[in-house]
Design a protein around this motif. Structure first.
Motif, PDB file in Angstrom:
ATOM      1  N   GLN A 442      76.799  68.842  49.841  1.00  0.00           N
ATOM      2  CA  GLN A 442      77.058  70.199  49.954  1.00  0.00           C
ATOM      3  C   GLN A 442      77.433  70.797  51.543  1.00  0.00           C
ATOM      4  O   GLN A 442      77.646  71.976  51.575  1.00  0.00           O
ATOM      5  CB  GLN A 442      75.678  70.872  49.486  1.00  0.00           C
ATOM      6  CG  GLN A 442      75.443  70.585  47.922  1.00  0.00           C
ATOM      7  CD  GLN A 442      74.231  71.119  47.570  1.00  0.00           C
ATOM      8  OE1 GLN A 442      73.781  72.100  48.029  1.00  0.00           O
ATOM      9  NE2 GLN A 442      73.651  70.572  46.348  1.00  0.00           N
ATOM     10  N   THR A 467      78.004  77.388  50.205  1.00  0.00           N
ATOM     11  CA  THR A 467      77.471  78.135  48.856  1.00  0.00           C
ATOM     12  C   THR A 467      78.706  78.190  48.191  1.00  0.00           C
ATOM     13  O   THR A 467      79.887  77.769  48.407  1.00  0.00           O
ATOM     14  CB  THR A 467      76.979  79.482  49.265  1.00  0.00           C
ATOM     15  OG1 THR A 467      78.213  80.339  49.695  1.00  0.00           O
ATOM     16  CG2 THR A 467      76.002  79.462  50.210  1.00  0.00           C
ATOM     17  N   GLU A 468      78.461  78.569  47.069  1.00  0.00           N
ATOM     18  CA  GLU A 468      79.627  78.530  45.851  1.00  0.00           C
ATOM     19  C   GLU A 468      80.569  79.554  46.366  1.00  0.00           C
ATOM     20  O   GLU A 468      81.906  79.614  46.084  1.00  0.00           O
ATOM     21  CB  GLU A 468      79.238  78.856  44.502  1.00  0.00           C
ATOM     22  CG  GLU A 468      80.313  78.797  43.328  1.00  0.00           C
ATOM     23  CD  GLU A 468      79.722  79.003  41.998  1.00  0.00           C
ATOM     24  OE1 GLU A 468      80.420  79.222  41.062  1.00  0.00           O
ATOM     25  OE2 GLU A 468      78.389  79.096  41.839  1.00  0.00           O
ATOM     26  N   SER A 471      82.788  78.142  49.032  1.00  0.00           N
ATOM     27  CA  SER A 471      84.035  77.309  48.171  1.00  0.00           C
ATOM     28  C   SER A 471      85.112  77.910  47.550  1.00  0.00           C
ATOM     29  O   SER A 471      86.200  77.730  47.864  1.00  0.00           O
ATOM     30  CB  SER A 471      83.348  76.252  47.292  1.00  0.00           C
ATOM     31  OG  SER A 471      82.422  75.423  48.134  1.00  0.00           O
ATOM     32  N   HIS A 490      80.031  72.873  44.499  1.00  0.00           N
ATOM     33  CA  HIS A 490      79.665  73.629  43.565  1.00  0.00           C
ATOM     34  C   HIS A 490      81.134  73.859  42.737  1.00  0.00           C
ATOM     35  O   HIS A 490      81.109  74.591  41.648  1.00  0.00           O
ATOM     36  CB  HIS A 490      79.193  74.842  43.797  1.00  0.00           C
ATOM     37  CG  HIS A 490      78.053  74.502  44.863  1.00  0.00           C
ATOM     38  ND1 HIS A 490      76.760  73.968  44.519  1.00  0.00           N
ATOM     39  CD2 HIS A 490      77.895  74.840  46.112  1.00  0.00           C
ATOM     40  CE1 HIS A 490      75.979  74.124  45.556  1.00  0.00           C
ATOM     41  NE2 HIS A 490      76.792  74.478  46.414  1.00  0.00           N
ATOM     42  N   VAL A 491      82.375  73.652  43.232  1.00  0.00           N
ATOM     43  CA  VAL A 491      83.383  74.210  42.186  1.00  0.00           C
ATOM     44  C   VAL A 491      84.538  73.113  42.111  1.00  0.00           C
ATOM     45  O   VAL A 491      84.825  73.030  40.800  1.00  0.00           O
ATOM     46  CB  VAL A 491      84.238  75.196  43.505  1.00  0.00           C
ATOM     47  CG1 VAL A 491      85.484  75.489  42.937  1.00  0.00           C
ATOM     48  CG2 VAL A 491      83.290  76.298  43.917  1.00  0.00           C
TER      49      VAL A 491
END
Length: 792
Positions: A442, A467-468, A471, A490-491
């Motif tokens: 991450q 964080t998302e 991304s 996250h993506v």
């Protein structure tokens, strides 16, 4: 025949000069051949060249007539003449004749080995004083090699080294007392004059040089010069040959170090195409205020920082020539390095970060690799810029939310950099960042520029998790400007990273299953660009060749012993082999340990070499006083060989290994003169001890059997030591690749322990034999015409 005071002095001065010549020639050849070939090839080729010393001594062992003291000046004149063949071959031979570039390499060192044997064998009792001159000459050569190469370059420094060989020959002739002086000086003076005219004349006129468009190795500069490319400017120095090339296709100038490690020099106008470079991405998206650039090369990375509006750009470059060229062509690049936000340092990036202790918004590395070989060859190719410890330095000097950006070469370098980043992110000493591979991922992002050939990857590492939203935003920008996202936390996670992100697969499993070695690198094993598992293919032939030479040497030794070698032959070869192995492995390991502390590879090489050589020379002179040779009994010289000097080397190596980490960490912030002083003082006791065992061994084996047998044992000692010195260098690199440089240091320590044990056992056996058979049992093999030992 006895030694007169003038002859003793001429021998001492000549040994110092020929050793200085050998060291300068080695450094100059490294520079020249690093331009022609890649460093692994340079290391192998020069190892075979230095092997010439051992082969010359071996030839003197098998051919007693070649040990004649009267031949020494001829040997040195031939060494000088053969040294001149190297630049001529490099300048005049076509690249298809690359084999011819290798053939002259061992010749100067072969004749150097013959000369050393002839001088030392004539007076083994004087070995401590002669070895003092030998190491002092080499140490002074190490000190002057750097300024000489900075002025003359690798090509023109070779004939100047040849001039030193010829000068040593003239000194020997002048100190002798046979034949008319004018006739005997004619050959050395002729070669001396030729060498000086070649070196100085070509330095002034530049008639001969390396054709960079027709190198025997397929280097990037060759393609840039085809078909309409042109070299705009060239600078030779002790670090590399640096060329500024106009490719002739309308593209920007490119800067090359030793024909490789190319970097773009951005033009001041018509440079809109540079905005599409993948390296600009972290500057454009984050707009960092404080930027730290490692290896700016032609200045493109500094241009990125200026375009993004950075308030401060600290750029650290190890190649001073590239800095000078960027400034010299300021009108072309808009005077990049004179802009107010820019502070440029000639140093090593990690060393500066540690010393200054400042934090930045972005630490940026763009394809950092010099491919500039130093004297140690393989040992200094890698810059330790991509190790776990290096990444820890970068991340700990980032502001909250700061990024480490790595513009890499291809998929293997991207994967290995990611492997290293994941390892450092989970280290407790770097802070509470991640407890698993999934959490560590991450903190990273990866992109690819498919428009370049080959596609160029970019790895981003942040000291806080992405964080998302990060991304999604960065991924959208990347796609809009033509970049392909490879991993976005996250993506987007492609196999097998999707399994790692889900916590289903440890990254170590990916490393284990890979055909290439993509494991994290460390300062102890900094070979980031070595992807072969086990020993590299470029090193295996050298190790096999050296093994064959050693095997043939053992067979020859057994044959010589069967012909009636003296008792010293039972133990001395192993003793001198361990000294050669130990000295070289310690030298290689210590240079690697000191590099980060001194902040520049050239400083590390020069400081360590000069300290070990000059300190070793002083130690040799001290050994002659601590263990003086008693007066000869008329039948043979004393046989005693104290094992304690080798024991002292082992103990001092262990002490240095234990104390150096704390010493270097606590004093890393000091100014460079103080750091050099600390390195010298810490190594000086070890250097003094390292200079003692070899001359005491020469004195012992030469004195135990006067005449032919004694001279043969001295020649054998030089042969074994010379071969094992080269073998030690290759073995040190093999051990470093497989197990790390700390193991190389332990290998050197173990070699000196074995030497001490062998010395003690050998002397004990000789004492028993003396008591059993009497001192006359070891009398000289008085063959007709061999003469007697000339004494001291």
């Amino acid at each position: 025949m006895t030694h007169t005071p003038s002859r003793r002095s001429s021998d001492t001065v000549a040994v110092a000069l020929l050793s200085a010549a050998g060291l300068v020639l080695e450094v100059a050849l490294t520079r020249l051949y690093a331009t022609l070939f890649y460093p692994p090839t340079v290391f192998a080729v020069l190892s075979l060249a230095i092997l010439g010393i051992g082969l010359g001594a071996a030839a003197a062992t098998l051919r007693p007539a070649w040990q004649a003291r009267e031949r020494t000046s001829l040997y040195l004149a031939l060494a000088a003449a053969s040294a001149l063949l190297m630049p001529l071959a490099a300048a005049l031979l076509p690249p298809s004749w690359r084999l011819a570039l290798y053939l002259p390499l061992p010749l100067p060192y072969f004749f150097m080995g013959l000369a050393l044997v002839a001088i030392f064998a004539a007076a083994p009792a004087r070995s401590p004083r002669l070895y003092l001159a030998d190491l002092l000459g080499a140490g002074v050569g190490a000190l002057f090699a750097v300024p000489l190469l900075n002025v003359a370059g690798g090509f023109n420094a070779i004939p100047l080294a040849a001039a030193l060989f010829a000068l040593a020959a003239a000194v020997l002739v002048a100190g002798a007392s046979t034949a008319p002086l004018r006739a005997r000086l004619s050959l050395p003076l002729a070669v001396l004059l030729l060498s000086l005219l070649f070196g100085a004349g070509n330095l002034a006129l530049g008639v001969l040089d390396v054709d960079m468009a027709a190198l025997p190795a397929d280097k990037p500069i060759v393609e840039s010069l085809q078909p309409r490319g042109d070299i705009v400017h060239t600078e030779w120095d002790a670090f590399a040959r640096t060329d500024l090339v106009d490719p002739g296709d309308g593209g920007p100038y490119r800067l090359y170090a030793d024909g490789a490690a190319g970097s773009v020099m951005p033009p001041a106008t018509d440079n809109d195409f540079l905005w599409r470079d993948i390296g600009f991405f972290p500057f454009a998206t984050e707009q960092p205020q404080r930027v730290f650039v490692i290896g700016p090369g032609g200045g493109l990375d500094v241009w990125f920082g200026l375009q993004s509006g950075a308030e401060e750009i600290v750029a650290v470059e190890v190649n001073q020539a590239s800095v000078d060229i960027v400034r010299r062509f300021g009108n072309y690049n808009g005077h990049l390095y004179e802009q107010p936000p820019v502070r440029l340092l000639h140093d090593e990036g990690r060393s500066v970060l540690r010393r200054e202790g400042r934090d930045y918004d972005l630490v940026f590395l763009s394809q950092v690799v010099t491919l500039a070989a130093e004297r140690g060859g393989y040992t200094l190719v890698e810059e330790s810029a991509y190790t776990v410890e290096a990444f820890a330095d970068y991340l700990t000097h980032l502001r909250p939310g700061g990024q480490l950006a790595l513009k890499l070469y291809d998929e293997p370098t991207l994967t290995r950099a990611l492997s290293t980043a994941l390892a450092v992110l989970q280290r407790p000493e770097t802070g509470p960042r991640a407890e698993s591979d999934a959490e560590a991922l991450q903190h990273t992002m990866a992109f690819l520029d498919p428009r370049s050939d080959p596609p160029i990857p970019l790895l981003l590492v942040r000291n806080e998790p992405y964080t998302e939203e990060d991304s999604l935003a960065l991924g959208a920008v990347a796609q809009r400007i033509g970049l392909a996202p490879l991993y976005l936390p996250h993506v987007l996670a492609q196999p097998p990273l999707d399994a790692v992100q889900a916590g289903e697969l440890p990254f170590s499993e990916i490393v284990a299953q890979s055909e290439s070695d993509i494991s994290p690198t460390s300062d102890d094993r900094p070979f980031f660009y070595q992807f072969e598992r086990g020993l590299p293919s470029t090193l295996r032939p050298l190790l096999l060749g050296l093994g064959a030479v050693i095997l043939l040497g053992v067979v020859a030794l057994v044959w010589v012993r069967r012909r009636g070698a003296p008792a010293a032959g039972l133990w001395s070869p192993l003793y001198f082999a361990m000294l050669g192995l130990g000295f070289m492995t310690l030298e290689v390991a210590i240079i690697q340990q000191v590099r980060l502390f001194l902040g520049h590879p050239t400083w590390a090489v020069t400081t360590v070499l000069a300290t070990l050589l000059i300190g070793g020379g002083l130690g040799s002179g001290l050994a002659g006083r601590l263990w003086p040779a008693p007066a000869s009994s008329g039948k043979r010289a004393p046989v005693a060989l104290p094992p304690w000097p080798a024991v002292a080397v082992a103990l001092l190596t262990l002490a240095w290994l234990l104390l150096w980490p704390a010493l270097s960490n606590n004093l890393l912030g000091a100014a460079r003169p103080w750091r050099v002083t600390v390195a010298v003082l810490s190594l000086l006791p070890l250097a003094l001890a390292m200079g003692m065992p070899f001359p005491l061994g020469l004195r012992a084996v030469g004195g135990r059997s006067p005449g032919y047998a004694g001279r043969r044992d001295v020649a054998l000692a030089w042969a074994v030591n010379g071969v094992m010195t080269v073998a030690g260098s290759a073995l040190a690199i093999a051990v470093a690749i497989l197990a790390g440089f700390s193991r190389v240091l332990l290998l050197g320590l173990a070699a000196y322990v074995v030497a001490a044990v062998v010395a003690g056992i050998g002397d004990r056996r000789l004492e028993i034999r003396d008591r059993r058979f009497g001192i006359g049992e070891l009398a000289a093999d008085k063959r007709p015409g061999t003469g007697q030992d000339e004494g001291g």
